[in-house]
Design an enzyme around this catalytic site. Structure first.
Site, PDB file in Angstrom:
ATOM      1  N   LEU A 215       0.896  -1.158   0.000  1.00 43.32           N
ATOM      2  CA  LEU A 215       0.000   0.000   0.000  1.00 43.32           C
ATOM      3  C   LEU A 215       0.931   1.203   0.000  1.00 43.32           C
ATOM      4  O   LEU A 215       1.616   1.463   0.986  1.00 43.32           O
ATOM      5  CB  LEU A 215      -0.914   0.005   1.224  1.00 43.32           C
ATOM      6  N   ASP A 216       0.990   1.886  -1.120  1.00 40.91           N
ATOM      7  CA  ASP A 216       2.005   2.912  -1.318  1.00 40.91           C
ATOM      8  C   ASP A 216       2.030   3.945  -0.198  1.00 40.91           C
ATOM      9  O   ASP A 216       1.036   4.179   0.486  1.00 40.91           O
ATOM     10  CB  ASP A 216       1.781   3.624  -2.650  1.00 40.91           C
ATOM     11  N   ARG A 217       3.176   4.563  -0.056  1.00 45.15           N
ATOM     12  CA  ARG A 217       3.373   5.582   0.978  1.00 45.15           C
ATOM     13  C   ARG A 217       2.309   6.671   0.919  1.00 45.15           C
ATOM     14  O   ARG A 217       1.839   7.165   1.955  1.00 45.15           O
ATOM     15  CB  ARG A 217       4.775   6.182   0.808  1.00 45.15           C
TER      16      ARG A 217
ATOM     17  N   SER B 177      -0.734   6.354  -0.144  1.00 45.79           N
ATOM     18  CA  SER B 177      -2.088   5.793  -0.035  1.00 45.79           C
ATOM     19  C   SER B 177      -2.383   5.482   1.424  1.00 45.79           C
ATOM     20  O   SER B 177      -1.484   5.368   2.250  1.00 45.79           O
ATOM     21  CB  SER B 177      -2.220   4.530  -0.886  1.00 45.79           C
TER      22      SER B 177
ATOM     23  N   ARG C 275       0.644   0.640  -8.362  1.00 47.04           N
ATOM     24  CA  ARG C 275      -0.115   1.887  -8.494  1.00 47.04           C
ATOM     25  C   ARG C 275      -1.242   1.766  -9.527  1.00 47.04           C
ATOM     26  O   ARG C 275      -1.528   2.691 -10.300  1.00 47.04           O
ATOM     27  CB  ARG C 275       0.830   3.043  -8.847  1.00 47.04           C
TER      28      ARG C 275
END
EC number: 5.4.99.20
Length: 217
Positions: A78-80, A82, A178
């Site tokens: 879970l991207d930084r 997000s 992403r």
């Protein structure tokens, strides 16, 4: 003299074999110990600007600042930039079930986008769009109201006063890098804020941002 050399070589070979046996035995023992551990599942509501890992050499915020549990690892990323649900576990089979493309596990996202998507844009998301790494699988996509459970983001998103924003509920059955952001940009509505709400049977379910809880598998 010759007898001494032979004896020395024999001792060295025997010692090496014993070392191998001990090393391999230790590996099997460690593997059995890990397999016999009870499954642990941690649900974490990840804040914005936190990495989905426990260490970072550059000093950025990590899971270590929030979760004092050892031996668990994030199922997927879970991207930084997000927010939302991150599932952590010590069970490799569960990680695979949640993340491997062939499992087709549903992941629900609430996405704030710039502009108000048209029906054509929503249909494109539902049918699948072609990104630079190939076509996406069909996805769930619907226009929704801003979630009632939404927490304030720190820092707030940057909105342009002349352009309205709206919220989408998007369900993916794969997990590319992403992917949600690239899909909404592809149909002309860039993502401003992205929150993962559910992965398979797990969901945020009133879990406050920055908090975690342990659940049974």
């Amino acid at each position: 003299m010759r007898q001494f050399i032979i004896s020395e070589n024999t001792m060295q070979k025997t010692s090496f074999r014993n070392h191998q046996v001990k090393r391999f035995s230790s590996q099997r023992s460690t593997r059995r110990k890990h397999e016999n551990q009870p499954t642990r599942v941690i649900l974490f509501n990840k804040p914005y600007d936190v990495l989905p890992q426990f260490t970072d050499e550059t000093g950025r915020k990590t899971l270590k600042e929030f979760i004092p549990v050892q031996g668990v690892y994030a199922a997927g990323r879970l991207d930084r930039d997000s927010e939302g649900l991150l599932v952590l576990t010590n069970n490799g089979a569960l990680q695979a079930r949640l993340t491997q493309p062939g499992k087709r596990t549903g992941k629900i996202y609430y996405v704030q986008v710039e502009g108000i998507p048209t029906q054509d844009a929503l249909e494109a998301l539902r049918n699948g769009v072609t990104l630079n790494d190939g076509p996406t699988l069909p996805a769930g996509a619907e226009l929704v109201d801003e979630p009632a459970w939404l927490w304030p983001r720190n820092p707030p998103i940057r909105e342009r006063k002349s352009i309205p924003t709206s919220w989408l509920k998007i369900t993916l059955y794969e997990g590319r890098n992403r992917q949600v952001r690239r899909m909404t940009a592809h149909v002309g509505f860039p993502t401003l804020r992205l929150i993962r709400y559910a992965m398979g049977d797990y969901s945020l379910d009133n879990l406050a941002n920055g908090e975690w809880r342990e659940v049974t598998d």
